[in-house]
Design an enzyme around this catalytic site. Structure first.
Site, mmCIF file in Angstrom:
data_model
loop_
_atom_site.group_PDB
_atom_site.id
_atom_site.type_symbol
_atom_site.label_atom_id
_atom_site.label_comp_id
_atom_site.label_asym_id
_atom_site.label_seq_id
_atom_site.Cartn_x
_atom_site.Cartn_y
_atom_site.Cartn_z
ATOM 1 N N LYS A 182 -25.911 18.799 -94.006
ATOM 2 C CA LYS A 182 -24.616 18.143 -93.827
ATOM 3 C C LYS A 182 -24.502 17.015 -94.839
ATOM 4 O O LYS A 182 -25.183 16.003 -94.742
ATOM 5 C CB LYS A 182 -24.449 17.545 -92.426
ATOM 6 N N GLU A 258 -35.151 7.898 -93.082
ATOM 7 C CA GLU A 258 -35.160 6.850 -94.116
ATOM 8 C C GLU A 258 -33.918 6.019 -93.859
ATOM 9 O O GLU A 258 -32.802 6.470 -94.090
ATOM 10 C CB GLU A 258 -35.153 7.476 -95.511
ATOM 11 N N CYS A 292 -30.119 1.392 -100.281
ATOM 12 C CA CYS A 292 -30.887 1.018 -99.092
ATOM 13 C C CYS A 292 -32.046 0.088 -99.412
ATOM 14 O O CYS A 292 -32.440 -0.721 -98.574
ATOM 15 C CB CYS A 292 -31.392 2.269 -98.380
ATOM 16 N N GLU A 389 -27.927 -5.962 -93.178
ATOM 17 C CA GLU A 389 -27.720 -5.147 -94.376
ATOM 18 C C GLU A 389 -26.233 -5.117 -94.721
ATOM 19 O O GLU A 389 -25.419 -4.588 -93.974
ATOM 20 C CB GLU A 389 -28.238 -3.728 -94.161
#
Length: 489
Positions: A182, A258, A292, A389
């Protein structure tokens, strides 16, 4: 060659080596974040489409199917053939990335080259995955087999679409698995082109399947499916939790994650100031801050703090922002309106909490999801811009005094994906790298990620490692076989 009018050939789902409409007939629009205008409508998959994709992937994995009978070296040749086709179509893939994601054409080209390197690296591993024999007490022969997990579900993010696809496909295919991917709903176009290339390369029907759609429908269906043996996910901590919960309530499938990061980059006073400023600048502003492992907490030792802040702010002001296809542009838009508003919300939060805005802080232009490269000084550990973040072009610069202090502060985070240190003192560098809680640590450089080195995080930055041989291990089962001797026939 940069082409903002790239022809879009593939917009359907890819199942069993065919491009097909979604069973429910639905579509959704993917936008160009630089213009806020539609690029094209793509098929929107759902539960029934995932069921069909998993069914054909399971059939392709069945004993006696062409994929299972193929020599391991044959899998390697297919991966190399796919890499060859990517090289042929590198401009097309980079154009699709720049259109769909907003990253500059140059950055997109770099990403595709890295993806090609990843496929070639794992092509070399395909016929080198093996078990071992082990000594056992008694009259027995014991050996260990390494076998592919089976059907795997893979869910990738929008920040590095074709590169994250390579990180997922290449080790899974080298190991002999079949897969259902996906892509992120914001950036499905390059994955669909890659699906077409996989068919051209000669992968058997059912081995590779791509189902466009949204997390609550397609993603959830992949995670819950009883015939999916493993899910690999890259994305947010919040979604990672949902995937773990879904795996636990379905068939307890294997999960590798992750997830996010709030990575510290520590600049010591002995560093070359200009070099340190440049390393820190690229660590946070690369890919529009949508990375990230971005160096999103810049710790600078007090003796050079003021000079560093001044140079960092000036470098941010000089950064060229604009359309992905324009010459000399270094930073494009954020990927969508949600991310754009999130980043500006964090900027507002930093000002309110008392950080000093040194550069940027506003929308760039009037059309598109562009954010000015932003620099904050006088940031403290408790501020939201130092803890959470942001995933955008916002540099938070914090002051520290001693090595022991900065190690403790660097580790005071729920994340542990990456870290960096800039210093001329090897003892300082080694002390920091040994003590910091992070899956990747860079010394006098940053974000130096190559296919040979494992990548992943400590703490809430995830579980498992991608790249290197560790990436293949995610897709293998270990079987112990013991035979009584003398063997009877």
């Amino acid at each position: 060659m940069a082409n903002p009018k790239q022809e879009i050939k593939y917009t359907k789902l890819f199942i069993n080596n065919e491009f097909v409409d979604a069973k429910a007939g639905g579509t959704f629009v993917t936008l160009n974040p630089a213009t806020e205008q539609p690029i094209v409508s793509v098929a929107e998959g759902g539960q029934a489409d995932v069921d069909e994709a998993v069914r054909v992937a399971k059939a392709a994995f069945a004993r006696g199917a062409p994929w299972r009978q193929m020599d391991a070296s044959g899998r390697g040749r297919l991966l190399n053939r796919l890499a060859d086709l990517m090289q042929r179509d590198i401009d097309t893939l980079a154009n699709l990335e720049a259109l769909d994601n907003g990253k500059t054409f140059a950055d997109a080209t770099f990403d595709v080259n890295c993806a090609i390197d990843t496929f070639r690296y794992y092509a070399g591993w395909a016929d080198k995955i093996h078990g071992s024999t082990v000594p056992s007490d008694g009259p027995v022969l014991t050996y260990i087999r390494k076998e592919p997990v089976g059907v795997v579900g893979q869910i990738i993010p929008w920040n590095y679409p074709v590169l994250m696809l390579a990180w997922k496909w290449a080790p899974a295919l080298a190991a002999g698995c079949t897969l259902v991917l996906k892509p992120a709903e914001q950036t499905p176009l390059s994955a669909l082109h890659m699906a077409a290339l996989s068919m051209e390369a000669g992968f058997p029907a059912g081995v590779i399947n791509v189902v466009n759609g949204f997390g609550p429908t397609v993603g959830a269906a992949i995670v819950a499916h009883p015939d999916v043996r493993k899910v690999a996910f890259t994305g947010s901590v919040e979604t990672g939790r949902l995937i773990l919960a879904g795996a636990s309530t379905s068939n307890l499938k294997k999960v590798s994650l992750e997830l996010g990061g709030k990575s510290p980059l520590v600049i010591f006073a002995d560093a070359d100031l200009d070099e340190a400023v440049e390393i820190a600048h690229n660590a946070i502003f690369a890919n529009h801050g949508q990375n990230c492992c971005a160096g999103s907490r810049t710790f600078v030792q007090e003796g050079i703090y003021d000079a560093f802040v001044a140079k960092a702010a000036e470098m941010a002001r000089q950064r060229r922002v604009g359309d992905a296809f324009a010459d000399g542009i270094q930073q494009g838009p954020q990927v969508d309106e949600e991310q754009f508003r999130k980043v500006l919300g964090y900027v507002e939060s930093g000002v309110k909490e008392g950080a000093k805005l040194q550069a940027g802080g506003k929308r760039f232009g009037t059309v598109g999801y562009f954010v000015e490269p932003t620099v904050f000084s006088d940031v403290t550990d408790g501020m939201a811009i130092a803890r959470e973040e942001i995933f955008g072009p916002v540099q938070s610069i914090l002051k520290f005094r001693t090595l022991d202090e900065v190690i403790e502060r660097a580790n005071n985070s729920e994340y542990g994906l990456a870290a960096g240190v800039v210093t001329k003192d090897i003892n300082t560098a080694i002390t920091f790298t040994n003590a910091v809680e992070a899956g990747s640590v860079w010394v006098n450089c940053y974000d130096y990620v190559v296919p040979t080195t494992p990548f992943g995080g400590y703490k809430q930055s995830g579980s498992g490692r991608e790249l290197g041989y560790s990436g293949i291990e995610l897709y293998l089962e270990t079987k112990s076989v013991t035979i009584k001797l003398p063997a009877k026939v």
